[in-house]
Scaffold this motif. Structure first.
Motif, PDB file in Angstrom:
ATOM      1  N   VAL A 127     -33.768  11.273   4.093  1.00  0.00           N
ATOM      2  CA  VAL A 127     -34.455  12.097   3.085  1.00  0.00           C
ATOM      3  C   VAL A 127     -33.801  11.999   1.715  1.00  0.00           C
ATOM      4  O   VAL A 127     -34.137  12.788   0.823  1.00  0.00           O
ATOM      5  N   SER A 128     -32.884  11.069   1.555  1.00  0.00           N
ATOM      6  CA  SER A 128     -32.204  10.991   0.258  1.00  0.00           C
ATOM      7  C   SER A 128     -31.575   9.616   0.115  1.00  0.00           C
ATOM      8  O   SER A 128     -31.399   8.887   1.109  1.00  0.00           O
ATOM      9  N   GLU A 129     -31.194   9.339  -1.130  1.00  0.00           N
ATOM     10  CA  GLU A 129     -30.490   8.090  -1.414  1.00  0.00           C
ATOM     11  C   GLU A 129     -29.214   8.027  -0.562  1.00  0.00           C
ATOM     12  O   GLU A 129     -28.876   6.984  -0.003  1.00  0.00           O
ATOM     13  N   GLY A 130     -28.516   9.149  -0.467  1.00  0.00           N
ATOM     14  CA  GLY A 130     -27.248   9.183   0.276  1.00  0.00           C
ATOM     15  C   GLY A 130     -27.451   8.847   1.744  1.00  0.00           C
ATOM     16  O   GLY A 130     -26.698   8.050   2.323  1.00  0.00           O
ATOM     17  N   GLU A 131     -28.474   9.443   2.362  1.00  0.00           N
ATOM     18  CA  GLU A 131     -28.719   9.154   3.780  1.00  0.00           C
ATOM     19  C   GLU A 131     -29.155   7.700   3.963  1.00  0.00           C
ATOM     20  O   GLU A 131     -28.755   7.036   4.917  1.00  0.00           O
ATOM     21  N   LEU A 132     -29.980   7.204   3.035  1.00  0.00           N
ATOM     22  CA  LEU A 132     -30.449   5.812   3.171  1.00  0.00           C
ATOM     23  C   LEU A 132     -29.295   4.832   2.980  1.00  0.00           C
ATOM     24  O   LEU A 132     -29.155   3.870   3.742  1.00  0.00           O
ATOM     25  N   HIS A 133     -28.453   5.087   1.980  1.00  0.00           N
ATOM     26  CA  HIS A 133     -27.307   4.195   1.758  1.00  0.00           C
ATOM     27  C   HIS A 133     -26.396   4.165   2.977  1.00  0.00           C
ATOM     28  O   HIS A 133     -25.881   3.108   3.357  1.00  0.00           O
ATOM     29  N   THR A 134     -26.202   5.328   3.592  1.00  0.00           N
ATOM     30  CA  THR A 134     -25.348   5.387   4.787  1.00  0.00           C
ATOM     31  C   THR A 134     -25.952   4.518   5.889  1.00  0.00           C
ATOM     32  O   THR A 134     -25.243   3.755   6.556  1.00  0.00           O
ATOM     33  N   ALA A 135     -27.270   4.627   6.060  1.00  0.00           N
ATOM     34  CA  ALA A 135     -27.938   3.839   7.101  1.00  0.00           C
ATOM     35  C   ALA A 135     -27.814   2.344   6.806  1.00  0.00           C
ATOM     36  O   ALA A 135     -27.517   1.538   7.703  1.00  0.00           O
ATOM     37  N   ILE A 136     -28.001   1.975   5.549  1.00  0.00           N
ATOM     38  CA  ILE A 136     -27.916   0.557   5.177  1.00  0.00           C
ATOM     39  C   ILE A 136     -26.483   0.058   5.402  1.00  0.00           C
ATOM     40  O   ILE A 136     -26.250  -1.021   5.937  1.00  0.00           O
ATOM     41  N   GLU A 137     -25.525   0.881   5.007  1.00  0.00           N
ATOM     42  CA  GLU A 137     -24.103   0.537   5.185  1.00  0.00           C
ATOM     43  C   GLU A 137     -23.770   0.358   6.680  1.00  0.00           C
ATOM     44  O   GLU A 137     -22.916  -0.444   7.035  1.00  0.00           O
ATOM     45  N   ALA A 138     -24.485   1.116   7.524  1.00  0.00           N
ATOM     46  CA  ALA A 138     -24.267   0.997   8.973  1.00  0.00           C
ATOM     47  C   ALA A 138     -25.092  -0.156   9.560  1.00  0.00           C
ATOM     48  O   ALA A 138     -25.177  -0.295  10.781  1.00  0.00           O
TER      49      ALA A 138
ATOM     50  N   CYS B 255     -33.832  -1.837   8.673  1.00  0.00           N
ATOM     51  CA  CYS B 255     -34.664  -1.057   7.739  1.00  0.00           C
ATOM     52  C   CYS B 255     -36.101  -0.897   8.209  1.00  0.00           C
ATOM     53  O   CYS B 255     -36.775   0.055   7.834  1.00  0.00           O
ATOM     54  N   GLU B 256     -36.565  -1.835   9.055  1.00  0.00           N
ATOM     55  CA  GLU B 256     -37.949  -1.691   9.525  1.00  0.00           C
ATOM     56  C   GLU B 256     -38.096  -0.494  10.458  1.00  0.00           C
ATOM     57  O   GLU B 256     -39.210  -0.080  10.774  1.00  0.00           O
ATOM     58  N   ARG B 257     -36.959   0.070  10.897  1.00  0.00           N
ATOM     59  CA  ARG B 257     -37.037   1.263  11.752  1.00  0.00           C
ATOM     60  C   ARG B 257     -36.653   2.529  10.970  1.00  0.00           C
ATOM     61  O   ARG B 257     -36.390   3.576  11.566  1.00  0.00           O
ATOM     62  N   ILE B 258     -36.603   2.429   9.637  1.00  0.00           N
ATOM     63  CA  ILE B 258     -36.249   3.616   8.838  1.00  0.00           C
ATOM     64  C   ILE B 258     -37.490   4.134   8.122  1.00  0.00           C
ATOM     65  O   ILE B 258     -38.291   3.351   7.594  1.00  0.00           O
ATOM     66  N   ILE B 259     -37.635   5.463   8.105  1.00  0.00           N
ATOM     67  CA  ILE B 259     -38.678   6.067   7.270  1.00  0.00           C
ATOM     68  C   ILE B 259     -38.018   7.065   6.324  1.00  0.00           C
ATOM     69  O   ILE B 259     -37.026   7.697   6.667  1.00  0.00           O
ATOM     70  N   PHE B 260     -38.594   7.163   5.127  1.00  0.00           N
ATOM     71  CA  PHE B 260     -37.963   7.941   4.052  1.00  0.00           C
ATOM     72  C   PHE B 260     -38.870   9.111   3.671  1.00  0.00           C
ATOM     73  O   PHE B 260     -39.986   8.913   3.201  1.00  0.00           O
ATOM     74  N   HIS B 261     -38.337  10.322   3.877  1.00  0.00           N
ATOM     75  CA  HIS B 261     -39.066  11.543   3.569  1.00  0.00           C
ATOM     76  C   HIS B 261     -38.638  12.139   2.237  1.00  0.00           C
ATOM     77  O   HIS B 261     -37.589  11.795   1.717  1.00  0.00           O
ATOM     78  N   GLY B 262     -39.377  13.158   1.788  1.00  0.00           N
ATOM     79  CA  GLY B 262     -38.919  13.944   0.645  1.00  0.00           C
ATOM     80  C   GLY B 262     -40.072  14.338  -0.240  1.00  0.00           C
ATOM     81  O   GLY B 262     -40.993  13.552  -0.453  1.00  0.00           O
TER      82      GLY B 262
ATOM     83  N   ASN C 205     -35.813  -2.420   0.250  1.00  0.00           N
ATOM     84  CA  ASN C 205     -35.198  -2.644   1.560  1.00  0.00           C
ATOM     85  C   ASN C 205     -36.211  -2.663   2.702  1.00  0.00           C
ATOM     86  O   ASN C 205     -35.832  -2.706   3.874  1.00  0.00           O
ATOM     87  N   GLY C 206     -37.502  -2.592   2.355  1.00  0.00           N
ATOM     88  CA  GLY C 206     -38.529  -2.653   3.400  1.00  0.00           C
ATOM     89  C   GLY C 206     -38.612  -1.388   4.241  1.00  0.00           C
ATOM     90  O   GLY C 206     -39.011  -1.425   5.407  1.00  0.00           O
ATOM     91  N   VAL C 207     -38.199  -0.265   3.672  1.00  0.00           N
ATOM     92  CA  VAL C 207     -38.250   1.020   4.380  1.00  0.00           C
ATOM     93  C   VAL C 207     -39.635   1.642   4.193  1.00  0.00           C
ATOM     94  O   VAL C 207     -40.200   1.599   3.095  1.00  0.00           O
ATOM     95  N   THR C 208     -40.179   2.219   5.261  1.00  0.00           N
ATOM     96  CA  THR C 208     -41.486   2.884   5.164  1.00  0.00           C
ATOM     97  C   THR C 208     -41.318   4.233   4.472  1.00  0.00           C
ATOM     98  O   THR C 208     -40.410   5.009   4.810  1.00  0.00           O
ATOM     99  N   LEU C 209     -42.185   4.506   3.512  1.00  0.00           N
ATOM    100  CA  LEU C 209     -42.124   5.797   2.809  1.00  0.00           C
ATOM    101  C   LEU C 209     -43.090   6.781   3.450  1.00  0.00           C
ATOM    102  O   LEU C 209     -44.207   6.408   3.820  1.00  0.00           O
ATOM    103  N   VAL C 210     -42.645   8.025   3.575  1.00  0.00           N
ATOM    104  CA  VAL C 210     -43.584   9.071   3.961  1.00  0.00           C
ATOM    105  C   VAL C 210     -44.107   9.631   2.638  1.00  0.00           C
ATOM    106  O   VAL C 210     -43.452  10.427   1.975  1.00  0.00           O
ATOM    107  N   LEU C 211     -45.271   9.128   2.264  1.00  0.00           N
ATOM    108  CA  LEU C 211     -45.835   9.452   0.948  1.00  0.00           C
ATOM    109  C   LEU C 211     -46.170  10.940   0.894  1.00  0.00           C
ATOM    110  O   LEU C 211     -46.933  11.444   1.727  1.00  0.00           O
TER     111      LEU C 211
END
Ligand SMILES: Cc1ncc(COP(=O)(O)O)c(C=O)c1O
Length: 439
Positions: free
Chosen positions: A92-103, A107-114, A128-134
């Motif tokens: 749900v944030s840049e911080g959470e996404l960066h952590t996931a990318i760093e791990a 990315c095809e299994r990540i979805i981004f909320h907010g 990064n090819g992340v799906t957005l929850v529009l």
């Protein structure tokens, strides 16, 4: 299917002298080594709960993606564990996404909320090819603009809607409620879909999340119905057949003995049965089902160990047992009057009991972890363990009163590892600056 509903982590036991032992290590040894308070996480419980979701879906509805809602607890090690268990990740944030990318989370299994993603966050997701929850028109405009400026960029979205269903624990309200900061109202949907159809944005499906710590099963069943009725009307009106259906998270857990959430398997079955039945009735193609559990994966895996300090006995009124943490490491009691269960290490939990209040150490009268609990008599230096603190504890921790955040420790099969280092006062001071006239 294994029954998983319990307040304590799967690997927690009491030995013959009543000492608490987590995954083969005495909690007192962990406290000694990592200091108190400390967040201790049972790896076996996290994996078992993640696997319970996977197995239930494999059996009932193989075309699925269980997406761990990492707002419950996000750090590199958590992302790795979730990745190894084959789940997706909701950030749900840049911080959470960066952590996931760093791990190195795929990315095809990540979805981004907010509800208010920044342009930079949208760009980070798309590149990064992340799906957005529009969620809204502002975000849609960012996506349109970014696609125009870079023809190589691709965008996939799930459209978040407010389905008019809201639920918290046993409080199920079906009001057609549209007063939510998240997502599109149903009235806007046709227009939004037409607007997206004029772009290269790919709509994977719809998303709805109806609440958290839910024990009822009917609300999620109803959510499936509302969403699939929309799938039918969207197919008729716009000629689109969606491949994904995301019904959000929200399955509750046991914080106290009176909590009675459904087992993971039963919850999954309610959803898969509802999807199958509605698809058949409405003649809609069965989509891939996505669910977004957070709390029900990591909550019961966590315990927090505290040391008892001051004890204030007000005869005839109350006995306060103060511990060396509180609202800074667990904001849920003061924020939501959330209830917890606690036990004392190395004491028989059935004898010499008295009613006490477990108080935090922070400068708020409301900083109370458990207002009333029967515990064996304690003295300063005893260890108290609070259960079910794996979700929304570390992730909501603050530096109130300039508290330093405790260590997060992963414990499994007789081994323990720090997965997030405790903060030090130097960590806090590092960000402080004196304005020139104050030097
Ligand atoms: C959109 C969304 N999905 C999933 C979750 C996870 O909910 P839970 O931890 O209750 O499963 C939340 C929690 O707030 C959420 O807002």
């Amino acid at each position: 299917m294994q029954e998983l509903n319990q307040i304590k982590p799967l690997s927690l036991e009491r030995n013959a002298t009543n000492e608490l032992v987590l995954a083969g290590i005495k909690v007192s040894e962990l406290a000694q080594h990592y200091g108190t308070p400390a967040y201790l996480l049972c790896e076996q419980t996290i994996r078992a709960r993640a696997q319970a979701y996977r197995q239930a879906f494999e059996q009932e509805y193989p075309n699925h993606l269980v997406v761990y809602a990492s707002k419950a607890l996000n750090c590199l090690a958590m992302c790795k564990l979730i990745e190894q268990e084959g789940l997706g990740l909701d950030v749900v944030s840049e911080g959470e996404l960066h952590t996931a990318i760093e791990a190195s989370f795929p990315c095809e299994r990540i979805i981004f909320h907010g509800n208010n993603k920044s342009r930079d966050e949208v760009k980070l997701a798309l590149t990064n090819g992340v799906t957005l929850v529009l969620d809204n028109r502002t975000e849609l405009a960012y996506i349109e603009e970014l696609l125009k400026s870079d023809p190589e960029l691709k965008a996939q979205v799930l459209i978040r809607i407010t389905p008019g269903i809201e639920c918290h624990t046993h409080d199920y309200i079906k009001t057609g409620k549209i007063d939510s900061k998240f997502g599109f109202n149903l009235e806007e949907l046709d227009e939004i879909i037409e607007r997206i159809k004029a772009t290269d944005i790919h709509i994977r499906g719809l998303h709805a999340h109806i609440g958290s710590q839910i024990f009822e099963t009917i609300p999620h069943k109803d959510t499936c119905k509302v969403l699939l009725e929309l799938y039918k009307s969207i197919k008729e009106k716009h000629g689109l057949e969606f491949e994904d259906l995301n019904v959000g998270g929200g399955l509750g857990i046991m914080y106290t003995e009176s909590d009675d959430p459904p087992e993971i398997f039963d919850w999954v079955k309610i959803i898969t049965d509802a999807v199958k039945a509605n698809c058949e009735e409405l003649e809609v193609k069965q989509p891939r089902i996505m669910v977004e559990p957070g709390r029900s994966i990591v909550g019961p895996a966590g315990i927090t160990v505290y040391k008892v300090g001051n004890i204030k006995d007000i005869p005839g009124v109350r006995k306060y047992v103060a511990v060396d943490g509180g609202m800074a490491d667990n904001a849920r009691p003061i924020m939501y009057q959330a209830e917890y269960t606690a036990e004392v290490d190395a004491k028989d939990p059935t004898t010499n009991l008295e009613k006490v209040t477990i108080a935090g150490k922070y400068c708020e009268s409301g900083d109370v972890l458990i207002p009333e609990i029967e515990l064996p008599q304690v003295e300063a230096g005893n260890l108290i363990v609070v259960y079910s603190t794996g979700a929304y504890n570390y992730s909501m921790a603050s530096n109130y009163n300039r508290a330093t955040k405790p260590s997060l420790v992963l414990v499994n099969k007789g081994q323990s590892h720090i997965i997030v280092q405790a903060e030090t006062v130097d960590d806090l001071l590092r960000n402080d600056k004196l304005a020139p006239h104050l030097r």
